[in-house]
Design a protein around this motif. Structure first.
Motif, PDB file in Angstrom:
ATOM      1  N   PHE A  66       0.834  -1.212   0.000  1.00 59.47           N
ATOM      2  CA  PHE A  66       0.000   0.000   0.000  1.00 59.47           C
ATOM      3  C   PHE A  66       0.869   1.263   0.000  1.00 59.47           C
ATOM      4  O   PHE A  66       0.563   2.234  -0.682  1.00 59.47           O
ATOM      5  CB  PHE A  66      -0.952   0.017   1.212  1.00 59.47           C
ATOM      6  CG  PHE A  66      -1.835  -1.206   1.333  1.00 59.47           C
ATOM      7  CD1 PHE A  66      -2.144  -1.984   0.214  1.00 59.47           C
ATOM      8  CD2 PHE A  66      -2.339  -1.604   2.576  1.00 59.47           C
ATOM      9  CE1 PHE A  66      -2.950  -3.123   0.331  1.00 59.47           C
ATOM     10  CE2 PHE A  66      -3.146  -2.733   2.684  1.00 59.47           C
ATOM     11  CZ  PHE A  66      -3.440  -3.497   1.565  1.00 59.47           C
ATOM     12  N   ARG A  67       1.976   1.221   0.772  1.00 60.63           N
ATOM     13  CA  ARG A  67       2.873   2.382   0.827  1.00 60.63           C
ATOM     14  C   ARG A  67       3.508   2.646  -0.534  1.00 60.63           C
ATOM     15  O   ARG A  67       3.670   3.792  -0.945  1.00 60.63           O
ATOM     16  CB  ARG A  67       3.986   2.167   1.879  1.00 60.63           C
ATOM     17  CG  ARG A  67       3.578   2.519   3.285  1.00 60.63           C
ATOM     18  CD  ARG A  67       4.753   2.948   4.171  1.00 60.63           C
ATOM     19  NE  ARG A  67       5.947   2.111   4.081  1.00 60.63           N
ATOM     20  CZ  ARG A  67       6.090   0.939   4.695  1.00 60.63           C
ATOM     21  NH1 ARG A  67       5.106   0.449   5.423  1.00 60.63           N
ATOM     22  NH2 ARG A  67       7.217   0.260   4.583  1.00 60.63           N
ATOM     23  N   ILE A  68       3.867   1.576  -1.224  1.00 60.74           N
ATOM     24  CA  ILE A  68       4.469   1.724  -2.562  1.00 60.74           C
ATOM     25  C   ILE A  68       3.480   2.414  -3.502  1.00 60.74           C
ATOM     26  O   ILE A  68       3.818   3.377  -4.187  1.00 60.74           O
ATOM     27  CB  ILE A  68       4.912   0.351  -3.128  1.00 60.74           C
ATOM     28  CG1 ILE A  68       6.150  -0.154  -2.376  1.00 60.74           C
ATOM     29  CG2 ILE A  68       5.203   0.442  -4.629  1.00 60.74           C
ATOM     30  CD1 ILE A  68       6.548  -1.592  -2.698  1.00 60.74           C
ATOM     31  N   VAL A  69       2.240   1.915  -3.520  1.00 57.70           N
ATOM     32  CA  VAL A  69       1.225   2.495  -4.410  1.00 57.70           C
ATOM     33  C   VAL A  69       0.986   3.963  -4.060  1.00 57.70           C
ATOM     34  O   VAL A  69       0.927   4.832  -4.942  1.00 57.70           O
ATOM     35  CB  VAL A  69      -0.101   1.697  -4.346  1.00 57.70           C
ATOM     36  CG1 VAL A  69      -1.191   2.380  -5.165  1.00 57.70           C
ATOM     37  CG2 VAL A  69       0.115   0.270  -4.860  1.00 57.70           C
ATOM     38  N   GLU A  70       0.882   4.234  -2.778  1.00 58.00           N
ATOM     39  CA  GLU A  70       0.626   5.607  -2.323  1.00 58.00           C
ATOM     40  C   GLU A  70       1.749   6.550  -2.777  1.00 58.00           C
ATOM     41  O   GLU A  70       1.508   7.634  -3.301  1.00 58.00           O
ATOM     42  CB  GLU A  70       0.509   5.610  -0.792  1.00 58.00           C
ATOM     43  CG  GLU A  70      -0.002   6.910  -0.227  1.00 58.00           C
ATOM     44  CD  GLU A  70      -0.264   6.804   1.278  1.00 58.00           C
ATOM     45  OE1 GLU A  70      -0.911   7.719   1.797  1.00 58.00           O
ATOM     46  OE2 GLU A  70       0.181   5.821   1.913  1.00 58.00           O
ATOM     47  N   LYS A  71       2.984   6.107  -2.588  1.00 60.23           N
ATOM     48  CA  LYS A  71       4.157   6.919  -2.931  1.00 60.23           C
ATOM     49  C   LYS A  71       4.234   7.140  -4.444  1.00 60.23           C
ATOM     50  O   LYS A  71       4.483   8.260  -4.913  1.00 60.23           O
ATOM     51  CB  LYS A  71       5.419   6.200  -2.438  1.00 60.23           C
ATOM     52  CG  LYS A  71       6.609   7.093  -2.287  1.00 60.23           C
ATOM     53  CD  LYS A  71       6.565   7.829  -0.959  1.00 60.23           C
ATOM     54  CE  LYS A  71       7.721   8.791  -0.847  1.00 60.23           C
ATOM     55  NZ  LYS A  71       7.542   9.790   0.190  1.00 60.23           N
ATOM     56  N   VAL A  72       4.019   6.070  -5.206  1.00 63.42           N
ATOM     57  CA  VAL A  72       4.094   6.172  -6.680  1.00 63.42           C
ATOM     58  C   VAL A  72       2.970   7.075  -7.188  1.00 63.42           C
ATOM     59  O   VAL A  72       3.199   7.972  -8.009  1.00 63.42           O
ATOM     60  CB  VAL A  72       4.045   4.778  -7.340  1.00 63.42           C
ATOM     61  CG1 VAL A  72       3.922   4.892  -8.857  1.00 63.42           C
ATOM     62  CG2 VAL A  72       5.301   3.972  -6.995  1.00 63.42           C
TER      63      VAL A  72
ATOM     64  N   VAL B 100      -6.350   0.316  -3.968  1.00 64.51           N
ATOM     65  CA  VAL B 100      -7.260   1.320  -4.534  1.00 64.51           C
ATOM     66  C   VAL B 100      -7.352   2.519  -3.580  1.00 64.51           C
ATOM     67  O   VAL B 100      -7.295   3.678  -3.995  1.00 64.51           O
ATOM     68  CB  VAL B 100      -8.657   0.710  -4.827  1.00 64.51           C
ATOM     69  CG1 VAL B 100      -9.683   1.805  -5.110  1.00 64.51           C
ATOM     70  CG2 VAL B 100      -8.569  -0.249  -6.018  1.00 64.51           C
ATOM     71  N   GLU B 101      -7.442   2.211  -2.294  1.00 57.99           N
ATOM     72  CA  GLU B 101      -7.468   3.290  -1.297  1.00 57.99           C
ATOM     73  C   GLU B 101      -6.174   4.109  -1.346  1.00 57.99           C
ATOM     74  O   GLU B 101      -6.164   5.316  -1.127  1.00 57.99           O
ATOM     75  CB  GLU B 101      -7.651   2.677   0.097  1.00 57.99           C
ATOM     76  CG  GLU B 101      -8.208   3.656   1.103  1.00 57.99           C
ATOM     77  CD  GLU B 101      -8.486   2.973   2.444  1.00 57.99           C
ATOM     78  OE1 GLU B 101      -8.019   3.512   3.451  1.00 57.99           O
ATOM     79  OE2 GLU B 101      -9.139   1.907   2.452  1.00 57.99           O
ATOM     80  N   ALA B 102      -5.070   3.424  -1.696  1.00 58.63           N
ATOM     81  CA  ALA B 102      -3.762   4.094  -1.754  1.00 58.63           C
ATOM     82  C   ALA B 102      -3.563   4.890  -3.051  1.00 58.63           C
ATOM     83  O   ALA B 102      -2.591   5.615  -3.177  1.00 58.63           O
ATOM     84  CB  ALA B 102      -2.652   3.065  -1.599  1.00 58.63           C
ATOM     85  N   GLY B 103      -4.495   4.715  -4.014  1.00 57.55           N
ATOM     86  CA  GLY B 103      -4.398   5.533  -5.225  1.00 57.55           C
ATOM     87  C   GLY B 103      -4.373   4.799  -6.554  1.00 57.55           C
ATOM     88  O   GLY B 103      -4.262   5.427  -7.606  1.00 57.55           O
ATOM     89  N   ALA B 104      -4.476   3.474  -6.545  1.00 59.06           N
ATOM     90  CA  ALA B 104      -4.489   2.729  -7.816  1.00 59.06           C
ATOM     91  C   ALA B 104      -5.778   3.023  -8.576  1.00 59.06           C
ATOM     92  O   ALA B 104      -6.862   3.028  -7.987  1.00 59.06           O
ATOM     93  CB  ALA B 104      -4.359   1.230  -7.571  1.00 59.06           C
ATOM     94  N   ARG B 105      -5.654   3.273  -9.894  1.00 58.77           N
ATOM     95  CA  ARG B 105      -6.830   3.636 -10.693  1.00 58.77           C
ATOM     96  C   ARG B 105      -7.402   2.463 -11.481  1.00 58.77           C
ATOM     97  O   ARG B 105      -8.437   2.594 -12.135  1.00 58.77           O
ATOM     98  CB  ARG B 105      -6.458   4.765 -11.665  1.00 58.77           C
ATOM     99  CG  ARG B 105      -5.861   6.001 -10.992  1.00 58.77           C
ATOM    100  CD  ARG B 105      -6.814   6.659  -9.999  1.00 58.77           C
ATOM    101  NE  ARG B 105      -8.003   7.191 -10.617  1.00 58.77           N
ATOM    102  CZ  ARG B 105      -8.103   8.403 -11.149  1.00 58.77           C
ATOM    103  NH1 ARG B 105      -7.065   9.216 -11.130  1.00 58.77           N
ATOM    104  NH2 ARG B 105      -9.227   8.808 -11.682  1.00 58.77           N
ATOM    105  N   ALA B 106      -6.702   1.324 -11.475  1.00 55.92           N
ATOM    106  CA  ALA B 106      -7.208   0.096 -12.105  1.00 55.92           C
ATOM    107  C   ALA B 106      -6.374  -1.068 -11.595  1.00 55.92           C
ATOM    108  O   ALA B 106      -5.256  -0.873 -11.105  1.00 55.92           O
ATOM    109  CB  ALA B 106      -7.122   0.174 -13.629  1.00 55.92           C
TER     110      ALA B 106
END
Length: 320
Positions: free
Chosen positions: A123-129, A160-166
């Protein structure tokens, strides 16, 4: 139609990002066969950040039609964010985070599908990216690590909560690699659990499989991997089939002509020595099942010159 953030494509068929397969030549072929969104091979975040020559060549999107997604892998949020920025500077329309690769050398570093065992880090990786780039960030993952750890739904909700759009979901655990049957039910569960487009992946070997996956899981798109080996027609045939049209299987003449063009394109981009060697597996797939394929494959595997390989393919075609 498939919409991922600001990126909109007209059809829902995409080729899988595959190491040693999804290079520039393959992407151009997939685009030719109607795929509007294509992916690079998975690219190491560290190699990008350290300006590794070979890795930067993998990121060469010049002359390719928009949109191209760049898939990166790693396990450090900061480095992944830096790599994502470099990918965007090179023209990435999307940045895809690899959480599905089952390869032992990848997972031993806590990367690829190993991230499914460390959800908080994932989740941290997705959020940061997602915070570091202006393009949509997506995630490709598996059903889970093994049969006792099936956590695709929880990971999907968290990324998804961390920012993934798909999301792309491959319906196998890491332990299965590519064996057994893909579980399409897990794809349906993820579709029901998140509000972003979900692309289904696993066991699509003909156009009817794609239609069945879309209907049974409710996914927004289908990703085709092994079904496209030596068979770029699966893309155009599937796109047509989903529109109610039927395109026939390619003739052996079409297969050889495309194999020849694929070979020439790879040699043009990578040089004769590397190109001929890398195309051996592809050429074996193109001729598989035809009369004399085993003998032709052995001959091709001994050759290092482009013209000699083309001569073998021409002779093979004459013998059909």
């Amino acid at each position: 139609m498939l919409q991922i953030g600001s990126v909109v494509v007209e059809n829902e068929v995409v080729p899988a990002p595959l190491a040693g397969i999804s290079d520039k030549a393959f992407r151009l072929l997939a685009k030719e066969h109607g795929c509007q969104l294509v992916y690079t091979e998975m690219i190491s975040d560290k190699a990008l950040v350290y300006n590794n020559d070979r890795t930067l060549r993998m990121l060469d999107l010049s002359g390719e039609e928009y949109p191209v997604a760049v898939q990166i892998f790693g396990s450090e949020p900061e480095t992944m964010a830096q790599a994502a920025k470099i990918a965007v500077e090179h023209g990435a329309a999307l940045v895809d985070i690899n959480m599905g690769c089952p390869s032992p050398k990848i997972v031993k570093n806590g990367e690829g599908s190993a991230l499914m065992r460390t959800p908080e880090l994932a989740f941290r990786i997705v959020e940061k990216v997602a915070a570091s780039v202006p393009v949509p960030v997506t995630v490709k993952m598996r059903k889970g690590w093994d049969g006792s750890n099936v956590n695709a739904v929880e990971i999907a909700q968290g990324v998804v909560e961390a920012g993934a759009r798909a999301l792309t979901i491959h319906g196998r655990t890491r332990d299965q690699f590519y064996s057994g049957q893909a579980d399409w039910n897990i794809i349906a569960q993820v579709v029901a659990a998140v509000q972003v487009p979900v692309i289904g992946n696993g066991d699509i070997f003909c156009p009817a499989d794609a239609k069945r996956m879309l209907e049974t899981t409710g996914c927004a798109g289908v990703m085709i991997g092994r079904g496209s080996f030596g068979n770029p027609w699966i893309f155009s045939r599937t796109i047509a089939f989903l529109q109610g049209k039927y395109l026939p299987e390619p003739s052996i003449g079409e297969r050889i002509a495309t194999a020849m063009r694929h070979l020439e394109t790879v040699v043009r981009f990578k040089g004769e020595e590397i190109g001929v060697k890398e195309m051996r597996k592809h050429l074996a797939w193109y001729i598989k099942g035809a009369k004399g394929a085993a003998r032709a494959r052995e001959e091709i595997n001994r050759e290092e010159k482009l013209e000699n390989v083309k001569a073998i393919l021409r002779k093979f075609l004459q013998e059909q």
